[in-house]
Design an enzyme around this catalytic site. Sequence first.
Site, mmCIF file in Angstrom:
data_model
loop_
_atom_site.group_PDB
_atom_site.id
_atom_site.type_symbol
_atom_site.label_atom_id
_atom_site.label_comp_id
_atom_site.label_asym_id
_atom_site.label_seq_id
_atom_site.Cartn_x
_atom_site.Cartn_y
_atom_site.Cartn_z
ATOM 1 N N HIS A 61 42.220 28.034 35.852
ATOM 2 C CA HIS A 61 40.826 27.756 35.493
ATOM 3 C C HIS A 61 40.360 28.791 34.470
ATOM 4 O O HIS A 61 40.873 29.919 34.418
ATOM 5 C CB HIS A 61 39.923 27.825 36.733
ATOM 6 C CG HIS A 61 40.060 26.641 37.639
ATOM 7 N ND1 HIS A 61 39.209 26.408 38.697
ATOM 8 C CD2 HIS A 61 40.955 25.622 37.637
ATOM 9 C CE1 HIS A 61 39.575 25.289 39.315
ATOM 10 N NE2 HIS A 61 40.634 24.796 38.697
ATOM 11 N N GLU A 63 37.772 30.681 34.294
ATOM 12 C CA GLU A 63 37.274 31.962 34.814
ATOM 13 C C GLU A 63 38.426 32.897 35.189
ATOM 14 O O GLU A 63 38.376 34.094 34.926
ATOM 15 C CB GLU A 63 36.413 31.738 36.069
ATOM 16 C CG GLU A 63 35.199 30.859 35.872
ATOM 17 C CD GLU A 63 35.469 29.404 36.226
ATOM 18 O OE1 GLU A 63 36.483 28.845 35.752
ATOM 19 O OE2 GLU A 63 34.674 28.823 36.969
ATOM 20 N N CYS A 91 34.159 27.092 40.981
ATOM 21 C CA CYS A 91 34.670 26.478 42.203
ATOM 22 C C CYS A 91 34.905 27.581 43.253
ATOM 23 O O CYS A 91 34.771 28.770 42.944
ATOM 24 C CB CYS A 91 35.972 25.739 41.884
ATOM 25 S SG CYS A 91 37.366 26.847 41.609
ATOM 26 N N CYS A 94 37.439 30.347 42.035
ATOM 27 C CA CYS A 94 36.911 31.236 40.995
ATOM 28 C C CYS A 94 35.775 32.102 41.529
ATOM 29 O O CYS A 94 35.673 33.283 41.180
ATOM 30 C CB CYS A 94 36.463 30.429 39.787
ATOM 31 S SG CYS A 94 37.853 29.614 38.965
HETATM 32 ZN ZN LIG Z 1 37.604 27.405 39.348
#
Ligand SMILES: [Zn+2]
Length: 161
Positions: A61, A63, A91, A94
């Site tokens: 991801h 992040e 999410c 993260c």
């Molecule tokens: Zn994430």
Amino acid sequence: MLFSHTQYLQHLKWMQLALYIAQAAGEAGDVPVGAVIIDSFGNLLGKGENRKERDQDPTAHAEIIALRAAACKLKTWRLHGCTLYVTLEPCPMCAGAIVQSRLELLVYGVDDPKTGAIRTVENIPDSAASNHKLSVIGGVLESSCRQQLQAWFTHQRHRLQ
Ligand SMILES: [Zn+2]
């Protein structure tokens, strides 16, 4: 949270960069999410774009990639005083990584009604499992962030038909 006009202009500037990075992810076939991390002096420490599909990596991801880049640059996992900008509400994975990094401030664009773990579905930073107080500003360039995601999903649907 109160912040000055100058700070707000900074938030807009860095979110614009996150949107620009997200666009590149979208064009490469990943859901367009982009992130940048700056230090307390306003220096860029790390960038990340969602690469989950391209790398076939569930942890890739935006992040996470930006956190790794910033920690690598600072040579410490402690990102005290740093700010992370991301186009979409993080999410659970993260949000957990952000808490672990001791980041000062999280600024994000649009709420994620499916997996948002800052306030929409869960609130990991304020949960009992969090050992760090994180400041959060949501809704910066919200409509641009939402439109970017919606346009990408619409395009994907048409492509698959
Ligand atoms: Zn994430």
